[in-house]
Design a protein around this motif. Structure first.
Motif, PDB file in Angstrom:
ATOM      1  N   MET A   1     -43.234  30.840  -4.594  1.00 56.93           N
ATOM      2  CA  MET A   1     -44.657  30.826  -4.845  1.00 56.93           C
ATOM      3  C   MET A   1     -45.261  29.681  -4.036  1.00 56.93           C
ATOM      4  SD  MET A   1     -46.796  30.105  -8.360  1.00 56.93           S
ATOM      5  CE  MET A   1     -45.887  31.290  -9.285  1.00 56.93           C
ATOM      6  N   ASN A   2     -46.267  29.975  -3.255  1.00 57.07           N
ATOM      7  CA  ASN A   2     -46.963  28.947  -2.495  1.00 57.07           C
ATOM      8  C   ASN A   2     -48.069  28.351  -3.350  1.00 57.07           C
ATOM      9  OD1 ASN A   2     -45.417  29.364  -0.212  1.00 57.07           O
ATOM     10  ND2 ASN A   2     -46.793  30.914   0.590  1.00 57.07           N
ATOM     11  N   ILE A   3     -48.009  27.038  -3.556  1.00 56.10           N
ATOM     12  CA  ILE A   3     -49.008  26.326  -4.336  1.00 56.10           C
ATOM     13  C   ILE A   3     -49.658  25.302  -3.421  1.00 56.10           C
ATOM     14  CG2 ILE A   3     -49.430  24.855  -6.323  1.00 56.10           C
ATOM     15  CD1 ILE A   3     -46.894  26.058  -7.588  1.00 56.10           C
ATOM     16  N   LEU A   4     -50.988  25.309  -3.364  1.00 55.64           N
ATOM     17  CA  LEU A   4     -51.733  24.405  -2.504  1.00 55.64           C
ATOM     18  C   LEU A   4     -52.746  23.644  -3.342  1.00 55.64           C
ATOM     19  CD1 LEU A   4     -52.633  23.479   0.373  1.00 55.64           C
ATOM     20  CD2 LEU A   4     -54.183  25.432   0.351  1.00 55.64           C
ATOM     21  N   ILE A   5     -52.811  22.323  -3.160  1.00 52.57           N
ATOM     22  CA  ILE A   5     -53.823  21.493  -3.815  1.00 52.57           C
ATOM     23  C   ILE A   5     -54.752  20.981  -2.728  1.00 52.57           C
ATOM     24  CG2 ILE A   5     -54.269  19.413  -5.169  1.00 52.57           C
ATOM     25  CD1 ILE A   5     -51.415  19.620  -6.242  1.00 52.57           C
ATOM     26  N   ARG A   6     -56.060  21.134  -2.950  1.00 46.96           N
ATOM     27  CA  ARG A   6     -57.001  20.622  -1.951  1.00 46.96           C
ATOM     28  C   ARG A   6     -58.279  20.118  -2.609  1.00 46.96           C
ATOM     29  NH1 ARG A   6     -59.080  26.123   1.030  1.00 46.96           N
ATOM     30  NH2 ARG A   6     -59.468  27.273  -0.875  1.00 46.96           N
ATOM     31  N   ALA A   7     -58.895  19.166  -1.944  1.00 49.35           N
ATOM     32  CA  ALA A   7     -60.170  18.616  -2.394  1.00 49.35           C
ATOM     33  C   ALA A   7     -61.295  19.452  -1.800  1.00 49.35           C
ATOM     34  CB  ALA A   7     -60.299  17.169  -1.948  1.00 49.35           C
ATOM     35  N   GLN A  35     -51.011  17.406 -12.416  1.00 47.47           N
ATOM     36  CA  GLN A  35     -50.349  17.639 -13.703  1.00 47.47           C
ATOM     37  C   GLN A  35     -50.169  19.134 -13.961  1.00 47.47           C
ATOM     38  OE1 GLN A  35     -52.217  15.584 -16.979  1.00 47.47           O
ATOM     39  NE2 GLN A  35     -52.326  13.678 -15.821  1.00 47.47           N
ATOM     40  N   PHE A  36     -51.187  19.920 -13.634  1.00 46.53           N
ATOM     41  CA  PHE A  36     -51.109  21.369 -13.787  1.00 46.53           C
ATOM     42  C   PHE A  36     -49.980  21.943 -12.934  1.00 46.53           C
ATOM     43  CE2 PHE A  36     -52.355  25.572 -12.128  1.00 46.53           C
ATOM     44  CZ  PHE A  36     -52.445  26.282 -13.305  1.00 46.53           C
ATOM     45  N   VAL A  37     -49.903  21.503 -11.671  1.00 47.46           N
ATOM     46  CA  VAL A  37     -48.872  21.988 -10.759  1.00 47.46           C
ATOM     47  C   VAL A  37     -47.487  21.596 -11.252  1.00 47.46           C
ATOM     48  CG1 VAL A  37     -47.924  21.763  -8.426  1.00 47.46           C
ATOM     49  CG2 VAL A  37     -50.375  22.121  -8.755  1.00 47.46           C
ATOM     50  N   VAL A  44     -41.815  27.636 -14.123  1.00 48.04           N
ATOM     51  CA  VAL A  44     -41.252  28.634 -13.210  1.00 48.04           C
ATOM     52  C   VAL A  44     -39.756  28.402 -13.023  1.00 48.04           C
ATOM     53  CG1 VAL A  44     -41.253  29.410 -10.800  1.00 48.04           C
ATOM     54  CG2 VAL A  44     -43.412  29.129 -12.015  1.00 48.04           C
ATOM     55  N   GLN A  45     -39.336  27.142 -12.961  1.00 44.88           N
ATOM     56  CA  GLN A  45     -37.933  26.810 -12.725  1.00 44.88           C
ATOM     57  C   GLN A  45     -37.082  26.841 -13.996  1.00 44.88           C
ATOM     58  OE1 GLN A  45     -37.999  23.069 -10.653  1.00 44.88           O
ATOM     59  NE2 GLN A  45     -39.069  23.929  -8.909  1.00 44.88           N
TER      60      GLN A  45
END
Length: 58
Positions: A1-7, A35-37, A44-45
């Protein structure tokens, strides 16, 4: 799963967005987003039992 955090800059200032593929979740701070990620990745793991593979105790 690709997870991206951005402002992201908006009219009320900076907010943070976590993208999970085509799904996006917004947060007020970078710390809340991270924290959510972290919680999502832990879930997931985590070990999972597939339906129908668990034996019932008699």
């Amino acid at each position: 799963m690709n997870i991206l955090i951005r402002a992201l800059q908006g009219p009320l200032g900076t907010h943070w967005q976590v993208s999970l593929g085509k799904h996006h979740v917004s947060f007020r701070s970078e710390d809340e987003a991270r924290q959510f990620v972290a919680k999502l990745e832990a879930r997931v793991q985590a070990p999972h039992v597939l339906p129908g593979t668990q034996r019932l105790a008699s």
